[in-house]
Design an enzyme around this catalytic site. Structure first.
Site: not given
Length: 340
Positions: A34, A36, A89, A105, A169, A241, A244, A280-281
Protein backbone atom coordinates in the site's frame (compact mmCIF):
# COMPACT_ATOMS: atom_id res chain seq x y z
CA UNK A 1 17.12 9.54 13.52
CA UNK A 2 14.03 11.34 12.26
CA UNK A 3 10.46 10.22 13.01
CA UNK A 4 8.12 9.97 10.03
CA UNK A 5 4.40 9.19 10.37
CA UNK A 6 2.46 7.74 7.42
CA UNK A 7 -1.32 7.26 7.25
CA UNK A 8 -3.03 4.97 4.77
CA UNK A 9 -4.22 1.49 3.89
CA UNK A 10 -2.24 -1.73 3.92
CA UNK A 11 -3.63 -4.34 1.57
CA UNK A 12 -3.23 -8.01 0.79
CA UNK A 13 -1.83 -8.47 -2.70
CA UNK A 14 -2.56 -11.70 -4.58
CA UNK A 15 -0.61 -12.31 -7.79
CA UNK A 16 -0.45 -15.23 -10.22
CA UNK A 17 3.04 -16.79 -10.15
CA UNK A 18 5.45 -15.31 -12.65
CA UNK A 19 3.73 -13.84 -15.68
CA UNK A 20 0.62 -16.03 -15.67
CA UNK A 21 -2.67 -14.35 -16.45
CA UNK A 22 -5.51 -14.40 -13.92
CA UNK A 23 -7.37 -16.98 -15.99
CA UNK A 24 -4.36 -19.30 -15.94
CA UNK A 25 -3.67 -19.12 -12.23
CA UNK A 26 -4.24 -22.11 -9.94
CA UNK A 27 -2.51 -20.39 -7.02
CA UNK A 28 -1.61 -16.85 -5.95
CA UNK A 29 1.52 -15.44 -4.36
CA UNK A 30 0.84 -13.35 -1.24
CA UNK A 31 2.50 -10.09 -0.26
CA UNK A 32 1.30 -6.99 1.58
CA UNK A 33 1.54 -3.42 0.41
CA UNK A 34 0.00 0.00 0.00
CA UNK A 35 1.27 3.47 -0.79
CA UNK A 36 2.04 4.76 2.68
CA UNK A 37 2.99 1.32 4.02
CA UNK A 38 5.61 1.05 1.28
CA UNK A 39 7.04 4.46 2.20
CA UNK A 40 7.29 3.36 5.83
CA UNK A 41 9.23 0.23 4.92
CA UNK A 42 11.66 2.23 2.78
CA UNK A 43 12.32 4.69 5.60
CA UNK A 44 12.76 1.93 8.17
CA UNK A 45 15.25 0.24 5.82
CA UNK A 46 17.24 3.50 5.74
CA UNK A 47 17.35 3.64 9.54
CA UNK A 48 14.64 6.21 10.23
CA UNK A 49 11.85 5.84 12.80
CA UNK A 50 8.83 5.03 10.63
CA UNK A 51 5.36 5.00 12.17
CA UNK A 52 2.43 3.53 10.24
CA UNK A 53 -1.12 4.59 11.10
CA UNK A 54 -4.05 2.58 9.78
CA UNK A 55 -6.98 0.36 10.73
CA UNK A 56 -6.97 -3.38 10.14
CA UNK A 57 -9.55 -6.06 11.00
CA UNK A 58 -9.37 -7.77 14.38
CA UNK A 59 -8.67 -11.19 12.92
CA UNK A 60 -5.63 -13.25 11.89
CA UNK A 61 -5.35 -11.50 8.52
CA UNK A 62 -5.24 -8.10 10.20
CA UNK A 63 -2.61 -9.40 12.60
CA UNK A 64 -0.61 -10.75 9.66
CA UNK A 65 -0.56 -7.24 8.19
CA UNK A 66 0.71 -5.85 11.50
CA UNK A 67 3.37 -8.55 11.66
CA UNK A 68 4.44 -7.69 8.11
CA UNK A 69 5.20 -4.11 9.09
CA UNK A 70 6.91 -5.14 12.33
CA UNK A 71 9.12 -7.46 10.30
CA UNK A 72 10.75 -4.43 8.69
CA UNK A 73 11.13 -2.40 11.86
CA UNK A 74 8.09 -0.16 11.38
CA UNK A 75 6.37 1.15 14.52
CA UNK A 76 2.90 -0.46 14.52
CA UNK A 77 1.45 0.86 17.77
CA UNK A 78 -1.08 2.98 15.84
CA UNK A 79 -2.23 0.18 13.56
CA UNK A 80 -5.56 -0.06 15.34
CA UNK A 81 -7.98 -2.97 15.03
CA UNK A 82 -11.61 -2.86 13.96
CA UNK A 83 -13.85 -3.59 11.02
CA UNK A 84 -14.31 -6.92 9.28
CA UNK A 85 -11.84 -7.26 6.44
CA UNK A 86 -8.52 -6.29 4.96
CA UNK A 87 -8.59 -4.76 1.50
CA UNK A 88 -7.34 -7.05 -1.28
CA UNK A 89 -5.96 -6.37 -4.70
CA UNK A 90 -5.10 -8.80 -7.45
CA UNK A 91 -2.09 -7.95 -9.60
CA UNK A 92 -1.31 -9.57 -12.95
CA UNK A 93 2.17 -8.68 -14.12
CA UNK A 94 2.43 -7.61 -17.74
CA UNK A 95 5.28 -8.33 -20.11
CA UNK A 96 6.48 -6.74 -23.31
CA UNK A 97 3.44 -5.15 -25.00
CA UNK A 98 0.92 -6.71 -22.57
CA UNK A 99 0.12 -4.29 -19.75
CA UNK A 100 -0.10 -5.21 -16.09
CA UNK A 101 -3.60 -5.35 -14.62
CA UNK A 102 -4.94 -4.62 -11.15
CA UNK A 103 -8.33 -5.71 -9.81
CA UNK A 104 -9.45 -4.21 -6.50
CA UNK A 105 -11.47 -6.02 -3.85
CA UNK A 106 -11.30 -3.43 -1.12
CA UNK A 107 -14.91 -2.25 -0.60
CA UNK A 108 -15.80 -2.30 3.08
CA UNK A 109 -12.20 -2.68 4.25
CA UNK A 110 -11.37 -1.81 7.84
CA UNK A 111 -9.67 1.48 6.97
CA UNK A 112 -12.61 2.54 4.80
CA UNK A 113 -14.76 2.29 7.95
CA UNK A 114 -12.41 4.46 10.02
CA UNK A 115 -13.85 7.34 12.03
CA UNK A 116 -12.27 10.60 13.10
CA UNK A 117 -12.30 9.55 16.75
CA UNK A 118 -10.18 6.48 15.93
CA UNK A 119 -7.01 8.58 15.72
CA UNK A 120 -5.55 10.88 18.37
CA UNK A 121 -3.31 12.89 16.07
CA UNK A 122 -1.87 15.01 18.87
CA UNK A 123 -0.55 11.86 20.53
CA UNK A 124 0.49 10.24 17.26
CA UNK A 125 2.56 13.26 16.23
CA UNK A 126 4.46 13.58 19.53
CA UNK A 127 8.16 13.83 18.69
CA UNK A 128 7.52 13.44 14.95
CA UNK A 129 9.30 15.39 12.22
CA UNK A 130 7.35 14.52 9.06
CA UNK A 131 3.87 13.38 8.01
CA UNK A 132 3.16 11.63 4.71
CA UNK A 133 -0.07 10.59 2.99
CA UNK A 134 -1.27 9.89 -0.54
CA UNK A 135 -4.33 10.67 -2.60
CA UNK A 136 -5.38 7.04 -2.33
CA UNK A 137 -6.37 7.34 1.33
CA UNK A 138 -9.07 10.06 1.12
CA UNK A 139 -10.46 8.28 -1.96
CA UNK A 140 -11.56 5.42 0.29
CA UNK A 141 -14.56 7.36 1.60
CA UNK A 142 -15.73 10.72 2.88
CA UNK A 143 -15.16 9.58 6.46
CA UNK A 144 -11.52 8.72 5.68
CA UNK A 145 -11.13 12.04 3.89
CA UNK A 146 -12.18 13.73 7.15
CA UNK A 147 -9.51 11.74 9.02
CA UNK A 148 -6.89 12.97 6.57
CA UNK A 149 -8.00 16.58 7.01
CA UNK A 150 -7.72 16.23 10.79
CA UNK A 151 -4.26 14.74 10.32
CA UNK A 152 -2.81 17.47 8.09
CA UNK A 153 -4.19 20.20 10.35
CA UNK A 154 -2.71 18.55 13.44
CA UNK A 155 0.60 17.92 11.67
CA UNK A 156 0.92 21.54 10.65
CA UNK A 157 -0.04 22.75 14.12
CA UNK A 158 2.67 20.48 15.56
CA UNK A 159 5.26 21.94 13.18
CA UNK A 160 5.79 18.84 11.04
CA UNK A 161 6.79 18.88 7.39
CA UNK A 162 3.89 17.43 5.38
CA UNK A 163 4.26 15.55 2.10
CA UNK A 164 1.57 14.26 -0.22
CA UNK A 165 1.82 11.92 -3.18
CA UNK A 166 -1.18 12.82 -5.35
CA UNK A 167 -1.50 9.19 -6.53
CA UNK A 168 -4.73 9.48 -8.52
CA UNK A 169 -6.67 6.20 -8.85
CA UNK A 170 -9.50 6.30 -11.40
CA UNK A 171 -11.00 3.10 -9.96
CA UNK A 172 -11.58 4.84 -6.62
CA UNK A 173 -12.97 8.24 -7.59
CA UNK A 174 -13.44 10.71 -10.42
CA UNK A 175 -11.06 13.50 -11.33
CA UNK A 176 -13.68 16.03 -10.26
CA UNK A 177 -14.09 14.52 -6.80
CA UNK A 178 -10.33 14.10 -6.43
CA UNK A 179 -9.73 17.75 -7.28
CA UNK A 180 -12.34 18.96 -4.81
CA UNK A 181 -11.15 16.82 -1.92
CA UNK A 182 -7.41 17.07 -2.48
CA UNK A 183 -7.53 20.87 -2.81
CA UNK A 184 -8.56 21.19 0.84
CA UNK A 185 -5.34 19.47 1.98
CA UNK A 186 -2.91 21.36 -0.21
CA UNK A 187 -2.55 24.49 1.99
CA UNK A 188 -1.05 22.21 4.65
CA UNK A 189 1.36 20.40 2.29
CA UNK A 190 5.03 21.37 2.00
CA UNK A 191 6.24 18.72 -0.47
CA UNK A 192 4.02 17.57 -3.32
CA UNK A 193 4.94 14.36 -5.16
CA UNK A 194 3.30 13.33 -8.42
CA UNK A 195 3.81 11.17 -11.47
CA UNK A 196 3.60 12.33 -15.06
CA UNK A 197 -0.24 12.18 -15.04
CA UNK A 198 -1.38 13.10 -11.52
CA UNK A 199 -1.38 16.89 -11.83
CA UNK A 200 -3.63 16.68 -14.88
CA UNK A 201 -5.99 14.06 -13.44
CA UNK A 202 -6.38 15.80 -10.07
CA UNK A 203 -5.94 19.51 -10.76
CA UNK A 204 -6.27 19.83 -14.54
CA UNK A 205 -2.65 20.97 -15.00
CA UNK A 206 -1.30 19.28 -18.12
CA UNK A 207 2.28 19.20 -19.39
CA UNK A 208 2.62 20.69 -22.87
CA UNK A 209 4.31 18.84 -25.72
CA UNK A 210 3.95 15.49 -23.96
CA UNK A 211 2.62 12.13 -25.13
CA UNK A 212 2.55 9.72 -22.18
CA UNK A 213 1.30 6.75 -24.23
CA UNK A 214 4.04 7.33 -26.80
CA UNK A 215 6.69 7.81 -24.12
CA UNK A 216 7.43 11.44 -25.03
CA UNK A 217 7.93 13.59 -21.92
CA UNK A 218 8.80 17.27 -22.23
CA UNK A 219 11.12 18.73 -19.60
CA UNK A 220 9.80 22.21 -20.28
CA UNK A 221 6.23 20.98 -19.97
CA UNK A 222 6.85 19.48 -16.54
CA UNK A 223 8.74 22.53 -15.35
CA UNK A 224 5.57 24.48 -16.10
CA UNK A 225 3.42 21.90 -14.27
CA UNK A 226 5.60 22.09 -11.15
CA UNK A 227 5.63 25.86 -11.18
CA UNK A 228 1.85 26.04 -11.56
CA UNK A 229 1.37 23.62 -8.65
CA UNK A 230 3.74 25.59 -6.43
CA UNK A 231 2.15 28.92 -7.31
CA UNK A 232 -1.40 27.67 -6.82
CA UNK A 233 -0.84 25.96 -3.47
CA UNK A 234 2.33 27.43 -2.01
CA UNK A 235 4.35 24.20 -1.94
CA UNK A 236 7.97 24.45 -0.84
CA UNK A 237 8.89 21.63 -3.23
CA UNK A 238 7.32 19.71 -6.10
CA UNK A 239 8.73 16.38 -7.30
CA UNK A 240 7.47 14.63 -10.43
CA UNK A 241 8.54 11.17 -11.55
CA UNK A 242 8.98 10.84 -15.31
CA UNK A 243 8.27 7.37 -16.63
CA UNK A 244 8.93 6.80 -20.32
CA UNK A 245 7.04 3.58 -21.07
CA UNK A 246 8.68 1.66 -23.89
CA UNK A 247 6.74 -1.48 -22.93
CA UNK A 248 5.52 -3.25 -19.80
CA UNK A 249 8.99 -4.76 -19.49
CA UNK A 250 11.19 -1.77 -20.26
CA UNK A 251 10.89 1.82 -19.08
CA UNK A 252 12.99 4.93 -18.93
CA UNK A 253 12.90 6.31 -15.39
CA UNK A 254 13.84 9.77 -14.18
CA UNK A 255 12.39 12.64 -12.14
CA UNK A 256 12.30 16.37 -11.65
CA UNK A 257 12.41 18.48 -8.50
CA UNK A 258 11.32 22.11 -8.21
CA UNK A 259 12.64 23.63 -4.99
CA UNK A 260 13.98 26.98 -3.85
CA UNK A 261 12.97 28.48 -7.19
CA UNK A 262 15.21 26.11 -9.16
CA UNK A 263 14.54 23.08 -11.37
CA UNK A 264 16.55 19.89 -11.02
CA UNK A 265 16.48 16.84 -13.32
CA UNK A 266 17.91 13.45 -12.45
CA UNK A 267 19.88 11.11 -14.63
CA UNK A 268 17.77 8.71 -16.68
CA UNK A 269 17.74 4.97 -16.00
CA UNK A 270 16.82 2.39 -18.61
CA UNK A 271 15.06 -0.24 -16.50
CA UNK A 272 14.18 -3.84 -17.33
CA UNK A 273 11.27 -4.34 -14.96
CA UNK A 274 10.79 -7.19 -12.52
CA UNK A 275 7.89 -5.56 -10.63
CA UNK A 276 6.91 -1.91 -11.00
CA UNK A 277 4.29 -1.80 -8.22
CA UNK A 278 5.53 0.50 -5.47
CA UNK A 279 7.95 2.32 -7.76
CA UNK A 280 6.45 5.72 -6.97
CA UNK A 281 6.29 4.93 -3.26
CA UNK A 282 9.99 4.01 -3.23
CA UNK A 283 10.71 7.37 -4.87
CA UNK A 284 8.70 9.14 -2.16
CA UNK A 285 10.46 7.26 0.62
CA UNK A 286 13.84 8.06 -0.88
CA UNK A 287 13.03 11.73 -1.29
CA UNK A 288 11.76 12.07 2.27
CA UNK A 289 14.88 10.37 3.61
CA UNK A 290 17.24 12.54 1.58
CA UNK A 291 15.53 15.82 2.44
CA UNK A 292 15.43 14.91 6.13
CA UNK A 293 19.14 14.14 6.08
CA UNK A 294 20.31 17.39 4.52
CA UNK A 295 21.12 16.21 1.01
CA UNK A 296 21.49 18.94 -1.58
CA UNK A 297 18.48 19.34 -3.85
CA UNK A 298 20.22 17.56 -6.74
CA UNK A 299 21.50 14.75 -4.55
CA UNK A 300 18.10 14.31 -2.88
CA UNK A 301 16.54 13.85 -6.29
CA UNK A 302 19.27 11.46 -7.43
CA UNK A 303 18.90 9.39 -4.26
CA UNK A 304 15.13 9.10 -4.71
CA UNK A 305 15.41 8.12 -8.37
CA UNK A 306 18.17 5.58 -7.72
CA UNK A 307 16.13 4.02 -4.90
CA UNK A 308 13.06 3.73 -7.09
CA UNK A 309 15.11 2.41 -10.00
CA UNK A 310 16.25 -0.45 -7.77
CA UNK A 311 12.69 -1.10 -6.58
CA UNK A 312 11.66 -1.97 -10.14
CA UNK A 313 14.02 -4.96 -9.91
CA UNK A 314 12.40 -6.37 -6.75
CA UNK A 315 9.31 -8.56 -6.45
CA UNK A 316 6.48 -7.29 -4.26
CA UNK A 317 5.39 -3.84 -3.14
CA UNK A 318 8.21 -3.01 -0.73
CA UNK A 319 11.64 -1.69 -1.62
CA UNK A 320 14.14 -4.13 -0.09
CA UNK A 321 17.29 -2.08 -0.61
CA UNK A 322 19.97 -0.70 1.66
CA UNK A 323 21.47 2.76 1.86
CA UNK A 324 24.76 1.46 0.50
CA UNK A 325 23.05 -0.05 -2.55
CA UNK A 326 21.26 3.20 -3.35
CA UNK A 327 24.41 5.26 -2.87
CA UNK A 328 26.39 2.89 -5.10
CA UNK A 329 23.90 3.34 -7.91
CA UNK A 330 23.91 7.11 -7.35
CA UNK A 331 27.67 7.00 -7.77
CA UNK A 332 27.30 5.31 -11.13
CA UNK A 333 27.64 1.61 -10.33
CA UNK A 334 24.74 0.22 -12.33
CA UNK A 335 26.68 -2.64 -13.88
CA UNK A 336 24.77 -5.37 -12.07
CA UNK A 337 27.99 -7.35 -11.62
CA UNK A 338 27.98 -10.09 -9.00
CA UNK A 339 29.10 -8.78 -5.63
CA UNK A 340 31.44 -11.22 -3.84
Amino acid sequence: MAKVVCFGEIMLRLSPPGYLRFEQATSFDVVYGGGEANVCVSLANYGEEAVFVTKVPDNPIGQAAINEMRRYGVDTRYMIKGGKRLGIYFCEKGASQRASKVVYDRAGSAISQAKREDFDWTKIFEGADWFHFTGITPALGDNVAECVLDAVKAAKEAGLTVSCDLNFRKNLWTSEKAGQVMAQYMPYVDVCIANEEDAEKVFGIKAADTDIIGGKLSHEGYKDVAKQLAERFGFKAVAITLRGSISASDNNWAAMLYKDGEFYFSRNYAIHIVDRVGGGDSFGGGLIYALLNGYSNQDALEFAVAASCLKHTIEGDHNHVTLSEVKALMAGDGSGRVQR
